[in-house]
Design a protein around this motif. Structure first.
Motif, PDB file in Angstrom:
ATOM      1  N   LEU A   1      24.365  18.002  63.045  1.00  0.00           N
ATOM      2  CA  LEU A   1      25.477  18.423  63.898  1.00  0.00           C
ATOM      3  C   LEU A   1      26.798  18.343  63.148  1.00  0.00           C
ATOM      4  O   LEU A   1      27.006  17.441  62.330  1.00  0.00           O
ATOM      5  CB  LEU A   1      25.558  17.535  65.140  1.00  0.00           C
ATOM      6  CG  LEU A   1      24.413  17.653  66.143  1.00  0.00           C
ATOM      7  CD1 LEU A   1      24.509  16.547  67.184  1.00  0.00           C
ATOM      8  CD2 LEU A   1      24.441  19.015  66.818  1.00  0.00           C
ATOM      9  N   PRO A   2      27.738  19.262  63.416  1.00  0.00           N
ATOM     10  CA  PRO A   2      29.090  19.109  62.876  1.00  0.00           C
ATOM     11  C   PRO A   2      29.668  17.763  63.305  1.00  0.00           C
ATOM     12  O   PRO A   2      29.435  17.304  64.430  1.00  0.00           O
ATOM     13  CB  PRO A   2      29.861  20.277  63.503  1.00  0.00           C
ATOM     14  CG  PRO A   2      28.804  21.312  63.779  1.00  0.00           C
ATOM     15  CD  PRO A   2      27.583  20.519  64.188  1.00  0.00           C
ATOM     16  N   SER A   3      30.421  17.139  62.408  1.00  0.00           N
ATOM     17  CA  SER A   3      30.940  15.810  62.716  1.00  0.00           C
ATOM     18  C   SER A   3      32.262  15.586  61.999  1.00  0.00           C
ATOM     19  O   SER A   3      32.525  16.160  60.937  1.00  0.00           O
ATOM     20  CB  SER A   3      29.936  14.732  62.293  1.00  0.00           C
ATOM     21  OG  SER A   3      29.651  14.838  60.906  1.00  0.00           O
ATOM     22  N   ILE A   4      33.087  14.739  62.611  1.00  0.00           N
ATOM     23  CA  ILE A   4      34.350  14.360  61.992  1.00  0.00           C
ATOM     24  C   ILE A   4      34.539  12.854  62.141  1.00  0.00           C
ATOM     25  O   ILE A   4      33.981  12.226  63.048  1.00  0.00           O
ATOM     26  CB  ILE A   4      35.558  15.096  62.602  1.00  0.00           C
ATOM     27  CG1 ILE A   4      35.795  14.684  64.057  1.00  0.00           C
ATOM     28  CG2 ILE A   4      35.376  16.599  62.503  1.00  0.00           C
ATOM     29  CD1 ILE A   4      37.076  15.242  64.636  1.00  0.00           C
TER      30      ILE A   4
ATOM     31  N   GLU B   1      28.242  19.394  54.066  1.00  0.00           N
ATOM     32  CA  GLU B   1      28.754  20.771  54.059  1.00  0.00           C
ATOM     33  C   GLU B   1      30.203  20.753  54.531  1.00  0.00           C
ATOM     34  O   GLU B   1      30.518  20.187  55.567  1.00  0.00           O
ATOM     35  CB  GLU B   1      27.910  21.655  54.975  1.00  0.00           C
ATOM     36  CG  GLU B   1      26.455  21.779  54.515  1.00  0.00           C
ATOM     37  CD  GLU B   1      25.621  22.625  55.466  1.00  0.00           C
ATOM     38  OE1 GLU B   1      26.212  23.372  56.272  1.00  0.00           O
ATOM     39  OE2 GLU B   1      24.386  22.534  55.394  1.00  0.00           O
ATOM     40  N   HIS B   2      31.075  21.390  53.769  1.00  0.00           N
ATOM     41  CA  HIS B   2      32.515  21.343  54.006  1.00  0.00           C
ATOM     42  C   HIS B   2      33.020  22.543  54.797  1.00  0.00           C
ATOM     43  O   HIS B   2      34.231  22.774  54.843  1.00  0.00           O
ATOM     44  CB  HIS B   2      33.263  21.254  52.668  1.00  0.00           C
ATOM     45  CG  HIS B   2      32.971  20.004  51.896  1.00  0.00           C
ATOM     46  ND1 HIS B   2      33.956  19.204  51.353  1.00  0.00           N
ATOM     47  CD2 HIS B   2      31.792  19.386  51.572  1.00  0.00           C
ATOM     48  CE1 HIS B   2      33.412  18.176  50.733  1.00  0.00           C
ATOM     49  NE2 HIS B   2      32.093  18.275  50.850  1.00  0.00           N
ATOM     50  N   ARG B   3      32.138  23.273  55.402  1.00  0.00           N
ATOM     51  CA  ARG B   3      32.532  24.426  56.214  1.00  0.00           C
ATOM     52  C   ARG B   3      31.876  24.350  57.579  1.00  0.00           C
ATOM     53  O   ARG B   3      30.747  23.888  57.708  1.00  0.00           O
ATOM     54  CB  ARG B   3      32.116  25.742  55.539  1.00  0.00           C
ATOM     55  CG  ARG B   3      32.870  26.064  54.271  1.00  0.00           C
ATOM     56  CD  ARG B   3      32.450  27.418  53.733  1.00  0.00           C
ATOM     57  NE  ARG B   3      33.166  27.770  52.511  1.00  0.00           N
ATOM     58  CZ  ARG B   3      32.994  28.910  51.841  1.00  0.00           C
ATOM     59  NH1 ARG B   3      32.099  29.795  52.281  1.00  0.00           N
ATOM     60  NH2 ARG B   3      33.683  29.156  50.748  1.00  0.00           N
ATOM     61  N   ALA B   4      32.609  24.840  58.573  1.00  0.00           N
ATOM     62  CA  ALA B   4      32.045  24.920  59.920  1.00  0.00           C
ATOM     63  C   ALA B   4      31.081  26.093  60.000  1.00  0.00           C
ATOM     64  O   ALA B   4      31.215  27.069  59.243  1.00  0.00           O
ATOM     65  CB  ALA B   4      33.160  25.084  60.946  1.00  0.00           C
TER      66      ALA B   4
ATOM     67  N   ARG C   1      29.493  19.788  58.100  1.00  0.00           N
ATOM     68  CA  ARG C   1      29.522  21.120  58.694  1.00  0.00           C
ATOM     69  C   ARG C   1      30.853  21.395  59.417  1.00  0.00           C
ATOM     70  O   ARG C   1      30.885  21.921  60.523  1.00  0.00           O
ATOM     71  CB  ARG C   1      28.344  21.314  59.657  1.00  0.00           C
ATOM     72  CG  ARG C   1      26.979  21.167  59.008  1.00  0.00           C
ATOM     73  CD  ARG C   1      25.878  21.508  59.980  1.00  0.00           C
ATOM     74  NE  ARG C   1      25.856  22.942  60.249  1.00  0.00           N
ATOM     75  CZ  ARG C   1      25.323  23.494  61.342  1.00  0.00           C
ATOM     76  NH1 ARG C   1      24.798  22.717  62.289  1.00  0.00           N
ATOM     77  NH2 ARG C   1      25.337  24.787  61.504  1.00  0.00           N
ATOM     78  N   ILE C   2      31.947  21.060  58.752  1.00  0.00           N
ATOM     79  CA  ILE C   2      33.266  21.305  59.314  1.00  0.00           C
ATOM     80  C   ILE C   2      34.270  21.289  58.164  1.00  0.00           C
ATOM     81  O   ILE C   2      34.004  20.721  57.103  1.00  0.00           O
ATOM     82  CB  ILE C   2      33.617  20.255  60.390  1.00  0.00           C
ATOM     83  CG1 ILE C   2      34.627  20.810  61.391  1.00  0.00           C
ATOM     84  CG2 ILE C   2      34.105  18.953  59.762  1.00  0.00           C
ATOM     85  CD1 ILE C   2      34.689  20.039  62.690  1.00  0.00           C
ATOM     86  N   ASP C   3      35.411  21.918  58.373  1.00  0.00           N
ATOM     87  CA  ASP C   3      36.478  21.894  57.381  1.00  0.00           C
ATOM     88  C   ASP C   3      37.630  21.061  57.921  1.00  0.00           C
ATOM     89  O   ASP C   3      37.713  20.764  59.109  1.00  0.00           O
ATOM     90  CB  ASP C   3      36.936  23.314  57.049  1.00  0.00           C
ATOM     91  CG  ASP C   3      37.419  24.062  58.286  1.00  0.00           C
ATOM     92  OD1 ASP C   3      38.609  23.933  58.619  1.00  0.00           O
ATOM     93  OD2 ASP C   3      36.591  24.746  58.922  1.00  0.00           O
ATOM     94  N   LEU C   4      38.564  20.710  57.032  1.00  0.00           N
ATOM     95  CA  LEU C   4      39.617  19.779  57.413  1.00  0.00           C
ATOM     96  C   LEU C   4      40.603  20.395  58.399  1.00  0.00           C
ATOM     97  O   LEU C   4      41.107  19.693  59.290  1.00  0.00           O
ATOM     98  CB  LEU C   4      40.339  19.284  56.158  1.00  0.00           C
ATOM     99  CG  LEU C   4      41.243  18.065  56.307  1.00  0.00           C
ATOM    100  CD1 LEU C   4      40.556  16.927  57.047  1.00  0.00           C
ATOM    101  CD2 LEU C   4      41.717  17.596  54.930  1.00  0.00           C
TER     102      LEU C   4
ATOM    103  N   ASP D   1      28.341  19.769  70.687  1.00  0.00           N
ATOM    104  CA  ASP D   1      28.595  20.735  69.611  1.00  0.00           C
ATOM    105  C   ASP D   1      29.176  20.055  68.380  1.00  0.00           C
ATOM    106  O   ASP D   1      29.088  20.587  67.272  1.00  0.00           O
ATOM    107  CB  ASP D   1      29.569  21.818  70.087  1.00  0.00           C
ATOM    108  CG  ASP D   1      29.046  22.571  71.290  1.00  0.00           C
ATOM    109  OD1 ASP D   1      27.900  23.076  71.211  1.00  0.00           O
ATOM    110  OD2 ASP D   1      29.758  22.653  72.311  1.00  0.00           O
ATOM    111  N   VAL D   2      29.794  18.904  68.578  1.00  0.00           N
ATOM    112  CA  VAL D   2      30.419  18.187  67.468  1.00  0.00           C
ATOM    113  C   VAL D   2      30.450  16.700  67.809  1.00  0.00           C
ATOM    114  O   VAL D   2      30.573  16.313  68.974  1.00  0.00           O
ATOM    115  CB  VAL D   2      31.850  18.724  67.203  1.00  0.00           C
ATOM    116  CG1 VAL D   2      32.756  18.542  68.414  1.00  0.00           C
ATOM    117  CG2 VAL D   2      32.465  18.103  65.963  1.00  0.00           C
TER     118      VAL D   2
END
Length: 220
Positions: A122-125, A18-21, A175-178, A95-96
């Protein structure tokens, strides 16, 4: 799992990213993840950092023997079985997740940050020291960036976290955007090139490997 089976699994799972938070995403705690090796044995570390203060609020370790070979592009199949148990031992839910590796900046758009994000929800980068793709050098100032491009597709950013220091390479995991991933990386990197999450997880792994910290001291 064979190498070919692992590649096919990446191809099947890549569309799950998913490309959005999440709506109202305001992370308070970030977990840095790292795996240190000695021969085929590993020490996987998960260190939770308060994003506002950069204080360490929790940490955990998992150790064992790697059962998947090192194959370029299949990094997550070697490290995920080590990192997931370390995450499970944390008392604080991050949270990330911040991975020392790639997310979308991957030949099949499913690097370690994507895999662990999809696996955990979980959101991840991914914040890597190495680029996968082409980029122009960003400006010399902290916060300057240029697109990271692979096969004509923007897969991340070359981001300058410190003035005059080599950039890092940021890509979304899940689950995050750039833009958010870039902002978070800068928040976590006020003094050094790499995020404090990555530095803390790497430091803990080295301390355990060197015997200066016992695994029982970090909830093994």
């Amino acid at each position: 799992m064979t190498v070919e089976e692992a590649i096919q699994l990446q191809l099947r799972m890549a569309h799950l990213v998913e490309h959005r938070a999440p709506e109202g995403f305001e992370p308070k705690v970030a977990a840095g993840l790292d795996v240190a090796y000695t021969s085929d044995r590993f020490i996987a570390t998960a260190v939770c950092v308060d994003i506002a203060t950069l204080d360490i609020v929790d940490s955990a370790v998992h150790h064992g023997v790697a059962d998947f070979p090192y194959v370029p592009g299949l990094f997550s199949f070697r490290e995920l079985p080590a990192l997931l148990p370390a995450l499970a031992k944390l008392r604080v839910t991050p949270d990330v997740l911040v991975c020392d590796g790639q997310g979308l900046a991957h030949p099949r758009r499913f690097g370690l940050a994507c895999h662990i994000g999809v696996q955990t929800g979980l959101p991840s980068i991914g914040v890597s020291k190495q680029a996968l793709g082409q980029y122009e050098a960003p400006g010399p100032h902290r916060g300057d960036w240029k697109p990271l491009v692979d096969n004509g597709e923007t897969v991340g950013r070359a981001l300058r976290t410190q003035h005059g220091v080599k950039p890092v390479f940021v890509s979304i995991g899940h689950r995050i955007d750039l833009d958010t991933a870039t902002e978070l990386t800068l928040k976590l990197s006020p003094r050094y090139r790499l995020p404090e999450t990555t530095r803390a997880a790497d430091h803990l792994g080295r301390e355990v490997l060197a015997g200066r910290v016992g695994v029982q001291d970090v909830r093994d």
